[in-house]
Design an enzyme around this catalytic site. Structure first.
Site, PDB file in Angstrom:
ATOM      1  N   HIS A 188       1.010  -1.237   0.180  1.00 44.77           N
ATOM      2  CA  HIS A 188       0.111   0.109   0.000  1.00 44.77           C
ATOM      3  C   HIS A 188       0.948   1.273   0.080  1.00 44.77           C
ATOM      4  O   HIS A 188       0.529   2.205   0.270  1.00 44.77           O
ATOM      5  CB  HIS A 188      -0.970   0.029   1.203  1.00 44.77           C
ATOM      6  CG  HIS A 188      -2.263  -1.019   1.110  1.00 44.77           C
ATOM      7  ND1 HIS A 188      -2.831  -1.343   2.132  1.00 44.77           N
ATOM      8  CD2 HIS A 188      -2.276  -1.603  -0.086  1.00 44.77           C
ATOM      9  CE1 HIS A 188      -3.727  -2.343   1.855  1.00 44.77           C
ATOM     10  NE2 HIS A 188      -3.570  -2.524   0.580  1.00 44.77           N
ATOM     11  N   CYS A 244       5.421  10.536  -8.321  1.00 46.04           N
ATOM     12  CA  CYS A 244       5.263  11.400  -9.537  1.00 46.04           C
ATOM     13  C   CYS A 244       3.979  10.983 -10.020  1.00 46.04           C
ATOM     14  O   CYS A 244       4.092   9.711 -10.813  1.00 46.04           O
ATOM     15  CB  CYS A 244       6.481  11.668 -10.314  1.00 46.04           C
ATOM     16  SG  CYS A 244       6.011  13.091 -11.446  1.00 46.04           S
ATOM     17  N   SER A 290      -7.252  -6.265  10.150  1.00 48.48           N
ATOM     18  CA  SER A 290      -8.975  -6.602  10.388  1.00 48.48           C
ATOM     19  C   SER A 290      -9.386  -7.434   9.366  1.00 48.48           C
ATOM     20  O   SER A 290     -10.612  -7.691   9.398  1.00 48.48           O
ATOM     21  CB  SER A 290      -9.719  -5.239  10.608  1.00 48.48           C
ATOM     22  OG  SER A 290      -9.376  -4.313   9.337  1.00 48.48           O
ATOM     23  N   LEU A 320      -5.115  -9.327  17.676  1.00 40.71           N
ATOM     24  CA  LEU A 320      -5.890  -8.791  18.952  1.00 40.71           C
ATOM     25  C   LEU A 320      -7.413  -9.416  19.110  1.00 40.71           C
ATOM     26  O   LEU A 320      -7.807  -9.983  19.936  1.00 40.71           O
ATOM     27  CB  LEU A 320      -5.767  -7.323  19.311  1.00 40.71           C
ATOM     28  CG  LEU A 320      -5.950  -6.881  20.726  1.00 40.71           C
ATOM     29  CD1 LEU A 320      -5.074  -7.555  21.683  1.00 40.71           C
ATOM     30  CD2 LEU A 320      -5.966  -5.294  20.652  1.00 40.71           C
TER      31      LEU A 320
END
Ligand code: NAD
Ligand code: ZN
Length: 233
Positions: free
Chosen positions: A106, A114, A174, A199
């Protein structure tokens, strides 16, 4: 067990003090996602988008890698089979911990892209809108971040790694952002075992052979110890 692909998300950097994506009220550092991470937002309000990423970039110098990043870097150094860490994170904590076999699907905060010639430049300071690209001379440098609706980087390399993976491990994500959220299903189709360290159970938890719940700073070093000691016997 020879070849491993590891997907990491914002949860692995949480214990370093970097906020995860969907904090209280679904906001990222106080902003709606569509106001700061879409191509439309960049066109509508470049100053806001650039300032948002300038702040995230500046914050990097106040944080350090945690035990989870360090454990993955150790696995990268010592694992003799193939290994690829695919991070959705735009921070640089994996590489600062010493990981080498990794990629940023990402984009990266410490990089400028540019929009005219697609040159990429290491960038550590603020990046005001209209900054001129040294490669082509267009005033078109933008944060090197893959926005919603844009194609993530190095998808072919990721697919290639998944196709020969024996184990796919997802850490601190997630499972809400595609295509990364679909890697677990792809890995299964290619025949890999699948493990989730998170978690809370993620949206895609049901796809994993095994899920371990807890903070990455505890779960990841324990898993890496397991992998390296099994590899020695
Ligand atoms: P997310 O915020 O949607 O999910 C974070 C996940 O991490 C949650 O499932 C949560 O339960 C878990 N988590 C929180 N604290 C944890 C801990 N201490 N140990 C283990 N797990 C913990 O993030 P995402 O899935 O990575 O997706 C969001 C997108 O946001 C990514 O594309 C990424 O580019 C971007 N983002 C990056 C950063 C960063 O670079 N550090 C930070 C925020 C958002
Ligand atoms: Zn250019």
């Amino acid at each position: 067990m020879r070849n491993i692909v590891i997907l990491t998300g914002a949860g692995i950097s949480a214990e370093s003090g970097i906020a995860t994506f969907r904090g209280p009220g679904g906001l990222w550092e106080g902003h709606r996602v569509e106001d700061v991470c879409t191509p439309e937002a960049l066109t509508r309000d470049a100053a806001l988008v650039h300032r948002f990423y300038d702040l995230r970039r500046a914050a990097l110098s106040t944080v350090t890698p945690n035990r989870a990043h360090e454990a993955l870097a150790r696995l990268d150094r010592e694992w003799t089979g193939k290994l690829l860490i695919v991070t959705q994170n735009v921070d640089d904590l994996h590489e600062r911990a010493g990981a080498r076999r990794m990629l940023h699907m990402h984009g990266e905060l410490r990089s400028a892209l540019c929009a005219a010639c697609e040159a990429r430049l290491p960038w550590s300071d603020a990046l005001p809108p209209g900054t001129v690209c040294p490669a082509c001379g267009a005033a078109a440098l933008r944060p090197d971040i893959v926005f919603f609706g844009e194609m993530p980087y190095q998808m072919e390399r990721i697919d290639e790694a998944l196709s020969c993976a024996d184990l796919f491990v997802s850490i601190g994500t997630s499972g809400a952002v595609y295509p990364a959220a679909g890697f677990v299903q792809l890995a299964r189709q290619y025949g890999a075992a699948t493990l989730e360290l998170n978690l809370d159970p993620s949206d895609g938890s049901a796809w994993f052979d095994e899920t371990r719940l807890g903070p990455a700073g505890t779960l990841v070093p324990a898993w890496v110890d397991e992998m390296l000691s099994a590899n020695r016997t």
